[in-house]
Design a protein around this motif. Structure first.
Motif, PDB file in Angstrom:
ATOM      1  N   LEU A  98       0.794  -1.281   0.080  1.00  0.00           N
ATOM      2  CA  LEU A  98       0.097   0.168  -0.053  1.00  0.00           C
ATOM      3  C   LEU A  98       0.873   1.318   0.072  1.00  0.00           C
ATOM      4  CD1 LEU A  98      -2.795  -0.856   2.829  1.00  0.00           C
ATOM      5  CD2 LEU A  98      -2.671  -1.305   0.149  1.00  0.00           C
ATOM      6  N   ASN A  99       0.374   2.243  -0.739  1.00  0.00           N
ATOM      7  CA  ASN A  99       1.202   3.509  -0.773  1.00  0.00           C
ATOM      8  C   ASN A  99      -0.124   4.545  -0.540  1.00  0.00           C
ATOM      9  OD1 ASN A  99       2.519   5.850  -1.214  1.00  0.00           O
ATOM     10  ND2 ASN A  99       2.581   5.703  -3.290  1.00  0.00           N
ATOM     11  N   PHE A 100       0.227   5.295   0.594  1.00  0.00           N
ATOM     12  CA  PHE A 100      -0.985   6.122   0.941  1.00  0.00           C
ATOM     13  C   PHE A 100      -0.564   7.421   1.928  1.00  0.00           C
ATOM     14  CE2 PHE A 100      -0.594   2.879   4.306  1.00  0.00           C
ATOM     15  CZ  PHE A 100      -0.559   3.309   5.474  1.00  0.00           C
ATOM     16  N   ASN A 101      -1.180   8.238   1.992  1.00  0.00           N
ATOM     17  CA  ASN A 101      -0.885   9.336   2.805  1.00  0.00           C
ATOM     18  C   ASN A 101      -1.518   9.194   4.404  1.00  0.00           C
ATOM     19  OD1 ASN A 101      -0.669  11.916   4.084  1.00  0.00           O
ATOM     20  ND2 ASN A 101      -1.018  13.230   2.243  1.00  0.00           N
ATOM     21  N   PRO A 102      -0.823   9.046   5.292  1.00  0.00           N
ATOM     22  CA  PRO A 102      -1.617   8.861   6.544  1.00  0.00           C
ATOM     23  C   PRO A 102      -2.327   9.972   7.012  1.00  0.00           C
ATOM     24  CG  PRO A 102       0.903   8.425   6.509  1.00  0.00           C
ATOM     25  CD  PRO A 102       0.714   9.233   5.279  1.00  0.00           C
ATOM     26  N   ALA A 103      -2.137  11.051   6.531  1.00  0.00           N
ATOM     27  CA  ALA A 103      -2.999  12.236   6.931  1.00  0.00           C
ATOM     28  C   ALA A 103      -4.352  12.189   6.228  1.00  0.00           C
ATOM     29  CB  ALA A 103      -2.454  13.491   6.517  1.00  0.00           C
ATOM     30  N   LYS A 104      -4.675  11.130   5.292  1.00  0.00           N
ATOM     31  CA  LYS A 104      -5.806  11.187   4.515  1.00  0.00           C
ATOM     32  C   LYS A 104      -6.570   9.847   5.010  1.00  0.00           C
ATOM     33  CE  LYS A 104      -4.613  13.835   0.714  1.00  0.00           C
ATOM     34  NZ  LYS A 104      -4.425  14.045  -0.870  1.00  0.00           N
ATOM     35  N   THR A 105      -5.733   8.668   5.338  1.00  0.00           N
ATOM     36  CA  THR A 105      -6.267   7.458   5.456  1.00  0.00           C
ATOM     37  C   THR A 105      -5.482   6.468   6.406  1.00  0.00           C
ATOM     38  OG1 THR A 105      -7.329   5.596   4.470  1.00  0.00           O
ATOM     39  CG2 THR A 105      -5.334   6.330   3.394  1.00  0.00           C
ATOM     40  N   SER A 106      -5.635   5.495   6.600  1.00  0.00           N
ATOM     41  CA  SER A 106      -4.721   4.325   7.337  1.00  0.00           C
ATOM     42  C   SER A 106      -4.730   3.024   6.696  1.00  0.00           C
ATOM     43  CB  SER A 106      -5.306   4.525   8.805  1.00  0.00           C
ATOM     44  OG  SER A 106      -6.480   3.944   9.145  1.00  0.00           O
ATOM     45  N   ALA A 107      -3.779   2.252   7.355  1.00  0.00           N
ATOM     46  CA  ALA A 107      -3.972   0.897   6.790  1.00  0.00           C
ATOM     47  C   ALA A 107      -5.127   0.283   7.286  1.00  0.00           C
ATOM     48  CB  ALA A 107      -2.577   0.188   7.248  1.00  0.00           C
ATOM     49  N   ASP A 108      -5.348   0.544   8.446  1.00  0.00           N
ATOM     50  CA  ASP A 108      -6.516  -0.395   9.015  1.00  0.00           C
ATOM     51  C   ASP A 108      -7.891   0.062   8.382  1.00  0.00           C
ATOM     52  OD1 ASP A 108      -7.596  -1.258  12.167  1.00  0.00           O
ATOM     53  OD2 ASP A 108      -9.055   0.074  11.091  1.00  0.00           O
ATOM     54  N   VAL A 109      -8.042   1.391   7.720  1.00  0.00           N
ATOM     55  CA  VAL A 109      -9.306   1.601   6.978  1.00  0.00           C
ATOM     56  C   VAL A 109      -9.232   0.917   5.633  1.00  0.00           C
ATOM     57  CG1 VAL A 109     -10.406   3.619   5.687  1.00  0.00           C
ATOM     58  CG2 VAL A 109      -9.342   4.034   8.028  1.00  0.00           C
ATOM     59  N   ILE A 110      -8.060   0.860   5.231  1.00  0.00           N
ATOM     60  CA  ILE A 110      -7.946   0.100   3.721  1.00  0.00           C
ATOM     61  C   ILE A 110      -8.335  -1.513   3.581  1.00  0.00           C
ATOM     62  CG2 ILE A 110      -6.465  -0.449   1.844  1.00  0.00           C
ATOM     63  CD1 ILE A 110      -4.820   2.275   2.489  1.00  0.00           C
ATOM     64  N   LEU A 111      -7.507  -1.945   5.015  1.00  0.00           N
ATOM     65  CA  LEU A 111      -7.962  -3.385   5.008  1.00  0.00           C
ATOM     66  C   LEU A 111      -9.382  -3.760   5.317  1.00  0.00           C
ATOM     67  CD1 LEU A 111      -4.601  -4.278   6.934  1.00  0.00           C
ATOM     68  CD2 LEU A 111      -5.144  -4.687   4.695  1.00  0.00           C
ATOM     69  N   LYS A 112      -9.854  -2.867   6.024  1.00  0.00           N
ATOM     70  CA  LYS A 112     -11.187  -3.098   6.493  1.00  0.00           C
ATOM     71  C   LYS A 112     -12.040  -2.942   5.138  1.00  0.00           C
ATOM     72  CE  LYS A 112     -14.933  -1.492   9.522  1.00  0.00           C
ATOM     73  NZ  LYS A 112     -15.389  -0.381  10.453  1.00  0.00           N
ATOM     74  N   LYS A 113     -11.863  -2.073   4.220  1.00  0.00           N
ATOM     75  CA  LYS A 113     -12.440  -1.880   2.876  1.00  0.00           C
ATOM     76  C   LYS A 113     -12.206  -3.343   2.145  1.00  0.00           C
ATOM     77  CE  LYS A 113     -15.128   0.046   0.141  1.00  0.00           C
ATOM     78  NZ  LYS A 113     -16.621   0.253   0.388  1.00  0.00           N
ATOM     79  N   ILE A 114     -10.844  -3.543   2.276  1.00  0.00           N
ATOM     80  CA  ILE A 114     -10.815  -4.864   1.225  1.00  0.00           C
ATOM     81  C   ILE A 114     -11.538  -6.145   1.876  1.00  0.00           C
ATOM     82  CG2 ILE A 114      -8.873  -6.793   0.880  1.00  0.00           C
ATOM     83  CD1 ILE A 114      -6.931  -4.248   0.717  1.00  0.00           C
ATOM     84  N   ALA A 115     -11.597  -6.315   3.061  1.00  0.00           N
ATOM     85  CA  ALA A 115     -12.458  -7.421   3.649  1.00  0.00           C
ATOM     86  C   ALA A 115     -13.854  -7.343   3.467  1.00  0.00           C
ATOM     87  CB  ALA A 115     -12.291  -7.320   5.168  1.00  0.00           C
ATOM     88  N   GLU A 116     -14.527  -5.843   3.316  1.00  0.00           N
ATOM     89  CA  GLU A 116     -15.747  -5.753   3.067  1.00  0.00           C
ATOM     90  C   GLU A 116     -16.274  -5.914   1.597  1.00  0.00           C
ATOM     91  OE1 GLU A 116     -16.285  -1.515   3.618  1.00  0.00           O
ATOM     92  OE2 GLU A 116     -16.629  -1.768   5.695  1.00  0.00           O
ATOM     93  N   VAL A 117     -15.153  -6.163   0.756  1.00  0.00           N
ATOM     94  CA  VAL A 117     -15.547  -6.704  -0.695  1.00  0.00           C
ATOM     95  C   VAL A 117     -15.162  -8.172  -0.770  1.00  0.00           C
ATOM     96  CG1 VAL A 117     -14.849  -4.403  -1.807  1.00  0.00           C
ATOM     97  CG2 VAL A 117     -12.980  -6.014  -1.608  1.00  0.00           C
ATOM     98  N   GLY A 118     -14.723  -8.942   0.187  1.00  0.00           N
ATOM     99  CA  GLY A 118     -14.684 -10.310   0.188  1.00  0.00           C
ATOM    100  C   GLY A 118     -13.596 -10.965   0.471  1.00  0.00           C
ATOM    101  N   HIS A 119     -12.415 -10.212   0.755  1.00  0.00           N
ATOM    102  CA  HIS A 119     -10.986 -10.836   1.116  1.00  0.00           C
ATOM    103  C   HIS A 119     -10.519 -10.614   2.368  1.00  0.00           C
ATOM    104  CE1 HIS A 119     -10.429 -11.404  -3.264  1.00  0.00           C
ATOM    105  NE2 HIS A 119     -11.206 -10.350  -3.375  1.00  0.00           N
TER     106      HIS A 119
END
Length: 888
Positions: free
Chosen positions: A165-186
């Motif tokens: 993952l390449n992201f700006n910590p000021a805008k999002t977090s790894a936790d938020v991204i992983l949660k979204k990935i789980a929501e789509v089935g992974h």
């Protein structure tokens, strides 16, 4: 005051440093084992290796433990467990260590639990995380979800199962991204996908949810992957990451010979029962080589079992290990347990344990009713055949909460067709209907409180009418001109079993089972009436523990059996009450290669006197794949001469009882000794697993109630044995898988059964000396939707049978000395459209083998020579049936 404050701060700092110095990890691993001795060895080894807590479960094969990761690693604990003899996810035990384990601990080593080890997992860097998936579609979905969650860019690799993952910590977090990935089935290392979301993924995206993170799935085309727990915590150090929970399901053989059992015990599961129509318990053995199934007469349509060359009455038939089909229920009781209610059957040849009673002589057949499995399920089955038989079954199993489960079992059948295939004026099978219902309630908290309980209640009503085709059941029996048969049955049962396993003593338990049964039969066979009522109460208290260590186990307890009989035959009434308190003790000695089970019980029968029943079973492992078994034991029972001989009521034979001073119909009880030996050999054939079993059993009667059909064709005479009576049984059976998904079973049986009748020693009638058996089962590969075909066929050869002597009859009403041999073929084709829908079509007796003129003098049923009990072969031609199964 300052000194006190500084001391307090220092104490807090020291305590905090001590607490943070500990890193208590919780982990679950798969460890192979089989029994309580395995449990003790695994848990003890884990604790000695540094685990603070360790709990291993034999059913799930899971070891749950807590350990301080700063002092010991999971890797070291698993290594020590393997050195103690138990295969696990990371290490396999040395063969020499495994072989030295006691026989009861010789678990199945295949399939292996070994998975890719921790050290083999890819090393991840900052902002890299494990995400499960399979294919390019998974890649697109994962990377799109990361983008939606605010990632500037993301790259997921199918081989390493890593997303970068390449992201700006000021805008999002790894936790938020992983949660979204789980929501789509992974699934990922922090969040798990919801089950319904995962199931709706395309079939190519269905990954294996049981593997450790970082291990690539093989392509999965199933929705049966188990769902992991939802409380996965973030793991900062992948190098020290514990192996995720892994679940491996072993596909059980439809009929498996239990290598761990001291006795010759076959476990029959639901897969075997689906190979045939299996409408009731009597039809559950059509594909089994050990049990012989045959029609009893030509007017009632009932079937009886025979084992080791002797009638069903000498085999203990239990349900949930409680007495079931016995006494007055013997002739028709098999028809009262629907096949779709059966969760499994345990069939033991020869002397069984003394814990379950004294009546077993040739063996025991225990039926387990359907209970809640890993998930709730409701099933519907509909069935029909060309002879006008219709059947519906509905079963529902569900979890009420974490400890309580229930089963609701419903059954109904009706036979509407009136068939007379041989045009003798008599129905081939009776018409009628049955309504059957049962409710089971189970409580299981053995792992925590040590308590378990099982409650059941059932009721069945069955009504059948047969006889001549012009018999009208609506007309009063006294005004009938046609010969008719009417059988009206009802049975009510209520039972409970409760058990307690002592805390910190998994080898010690106490159990208490109770059952009340009432059975009623109102029937007529032409001009003769038979009414029977039996009320039974049974209680058994069992205590199990060890002497010194788990190599020396024992069971002891007390039982009580109460039977109240009330029978009317013609104008005579027969009443009796049997009360039987009993005591028993059974000792089990386990060595490196052998197991000995020796037991004895004493029963104080109010009519048969005090009876001593010893039994011994011995198993010796000549090698891991060669097992020798020996058994010997005594059994006794009281004969119910009218109920157990109803197959001859459809005749004009007069019944006589030649009493000798006994208290049960003037007769003494039946007492017999049974001896047996068997050899089980496993080997490779066509580079696949195969097994060969050969066994020999002999039964010697000390006392027996003989039913003599030979003195006169117009009489059935009962009397006690005066001389010898024996049954020799030899069977050899080969099970082999020559090709993938193709299972073959071949068997040969030889019987020599004779008794000293009043006219001299002669063979027992209706028992073929030679029998051959062949069963073949094949299934196609499952498709992406769990669809597949299955094909099953069973061919049986039944040799000549000794027939009763009817030579004093006119020539046209006589029988030859021996019957002709015949062959039967049953076959079935089933289509599983998906996991929840199955359709099947099959045929019984496809060879069309039929007995010519099964009813003697059928044109004159009220004459002296009429006899519908001389049946030695099928009385109906080929029968075709269809059925549908639905699961919800």
């Amino acid at each position: 005051m300052k000194i006190l404050f500084k001391s307090l701060v220092l104490s807090i700092l020291l305590t905090s440093s001590f607490l943070f110095a500990q890193s208590i990890s919780k982990a679950t691993f798969l460890v192979k084992g089989d029994c309580s001795m395995c449990k003790e060895r695994i848990e003890t080894t884990a604790k000695k290796s540094g685990a603070k807590t360790a709990s291993w479960n034999a059913d799930s094969q899971k070891l749950e433990m807590e350990f301080d990761s700063t002092k010991v690693s999971a890797d070291q604990i698993l290594k020590n467990i393997a050195e103690a003899g138990h295969d696990n996810e990371k290490y396999k035990a040395d063969n020499s260590v495994y072989e030295k384990l006691p026989p009861c601990c010789h678990y199945e080593r295949e399939p292996s639990f070994l998975k890719k080890t921790i050290s083999e997992q890819p090393i991840i860097k900052e902002n890299q995380f494990f995400v499960r998936g399979n294919c390019s579609s998974c890649k697109a979905r994962i990377e799109k979800a990361a983008e939606i969650a605010g990632a500037d860019s993301s790259v997921w690799d199918a081989e390493t199962q890593i997303v970068t993952l390449n992201f700006n910590p000021a805008k999002t977090s790894a936790d938020v991204i992983l949660k979204k990935i789980a929501e789509v089935g992974h699934d990922n290392e922090k969040y798990l996908a919801q089950e319904d979301v995962y199931k709706n993924l395309p079939s190519c995206c269905l990954y294996d949810r049981t593997l450790p993170f970082g291990v690539k799935s093989d392509l999965v085309h199933s929705d049966e992957n188990p769902t992991p727990k939802n409380d996965i915590s973030s793991n900062q150090d992948q190098h020290e990451k514990s192996i995720e929970e892994v679940r491996v399901t072993k596909l059980l053989d439809p009929t498996a010979l239990n290598k761990k059992e001291v006795g010759l015990t076959f476990n029959i599961n639901s897969k075997e029962l689906l190979k045939a129509a299996c409408c009731n318990l009597s039809e559950s053995f059509e594909t089994n080589a050990t049990v012989d199934v045959s029609f009893t007469n030509a007017v009632t349509g009932t079937k009886q079992l025979k084992m080791l060359g002797l009638d069903q009455k000498y085999t203990a038939l239990t349900k949930e290990l409680l007495p079931s089909i016995r006494g007055l229920a013997s002739p028709f009781g098999l028809n009262l347990i629907p096949g779709r209610w059966i969760g499994g059957i345990q069939l033991t040849k020869g002397g069984s344990t003394v814990v379950n009673g004294y009546e077993s002589i040739t063996g025991q057949i225990n039926t387990e009713l359907l209970k809640t499995g890993e998930k709730p399920e409701t099933a519907l089955n509909v069935f029909a055949d060309v002879n006008g038989r219709f059947e519906t079954n509905m079963t529902s199993t569900s979890n009420l909460n974490d400890h309580w489960t229930q089963s609701v079992l419903l059954h109904g059948n009706a036979t509407l067709g009136k068939t007379d295939s041989n045009n003798d004026g008599f129905l081939d099978q009776p018409t009628g209907n049955q309504i059957n219902a049962a409710y089971l309630l189970n409580y299981n908290d053995l792992e925590h409180s040590g308590l378990g309980s099982h409650f059941g209640i059932s009721f069945v009503k069955d009504e059948r009418f047969g006889g001549q085709t012009d018999f009208d059941k609506k007309i009063d029996q006294t005004q009938q001109s046609a010969y008719g048969v009417g059988i009206n049955l009802s049975r009510f049962e209520i039972w409970n079993k409760i058990g307690y396993i002592f805390k910190d003593k998994p080898y010690q338990s106490i159990g208490w089972m109770n059952q009340f049964t009432t059975y009623q039969q109102d029937s007529f066979f032409g001009p003769r009436n038979y009414f029977g009522n039996q009320n039974t109460f049974y209680s058994n208290l069992i205590f199990e523990s060890i002497i010194g260590n788990t190599n020396n186990k024992f069971k002891t307890g007390a039982s009580f059996l109460y039977d109240k009989y009330d029978e009317d035959y013609l104008t005579e009434n027969y009443k009796r009450t049997e009360t039987v308190p009993g005591l028993f003790f059974e000792y089990t000695l386990t060595g490196v290669k052998y197991t000995l089970v020796a037991g004895a019980r004493t029963d104080f029968h109010n009519l048969a006197g005090t009876q001593f029943t010893p039994r011994v079973n011995f198993k010796y492992d000549l090698s891991p794949k060669t097992i020798l078994r020996l058994s010997a034991g005594r059994g006794f029972r009281t004969a119910n001469v009218f109920a157990e001989s109803q197959q001859y009521f459809g005749s004009n034979r007069q019944i006589e009882i030649l009493g000798n001073g006994g208290k049960i119909y003037g007769l003494k009880p039946e007492i017999a000794w049974n001896y047996g030996a068997s050899l089980q050999q496993e080997f490779k054939l066509f580079n696949r697993k195969a097994s060969l079993v050969a066994d020999f059993f002999r039964t010697d009667f000390q006392d027996q109630v003989l039913a003599d059909l030979d003195i006169s064709p117009q009489k059935l005479i009962f009397y006690n044995l005066n001389g010898k009576s024996f049954a020799n049984s030899f069977q050899t059976q080969l099970d082999v898988i020559p090709l993938k998904n193709l299972e073959l079973r071949l068997a040969y049986k030889y019987y020599d059964v004779e008794a000293d009748f009043m006219g001299g020693q002669r063979q027992i009638p209706f028992m073929a000396k030679n029998r051959g058996f062949f069963n073949a089962s094949y299934s196609t590969e499952k498709t992406a939707k769990d669809a597949f075909w299955s094909f099953d066929s069973t061919l049986q050869l039944i040799g000549q049978q000794k027939l009763p002597n009817l030579n004093s009859n006119p020539t046209e009403y006589q029988l030859p000395e021996y019957s002709k041999s015949y062959v039967t073929l049953n076959a079935q084709i089933a289509r599983n459209f998906n996991k929840n829908i199955r359709a099947y079509v099959g045929g019984e007796n496809l060879t069309g083998s039929m007995q010519n003129n099964p009813i003697i003098d059928a044109q004159n049923p009220f004459g002296n020579y009429f006899d519908a009990g001389m049946v030695y072969a099928p009385i109906m031609g080929a029968n075709i049936y269809v059925g549908l199964d639905f699961k919800f």
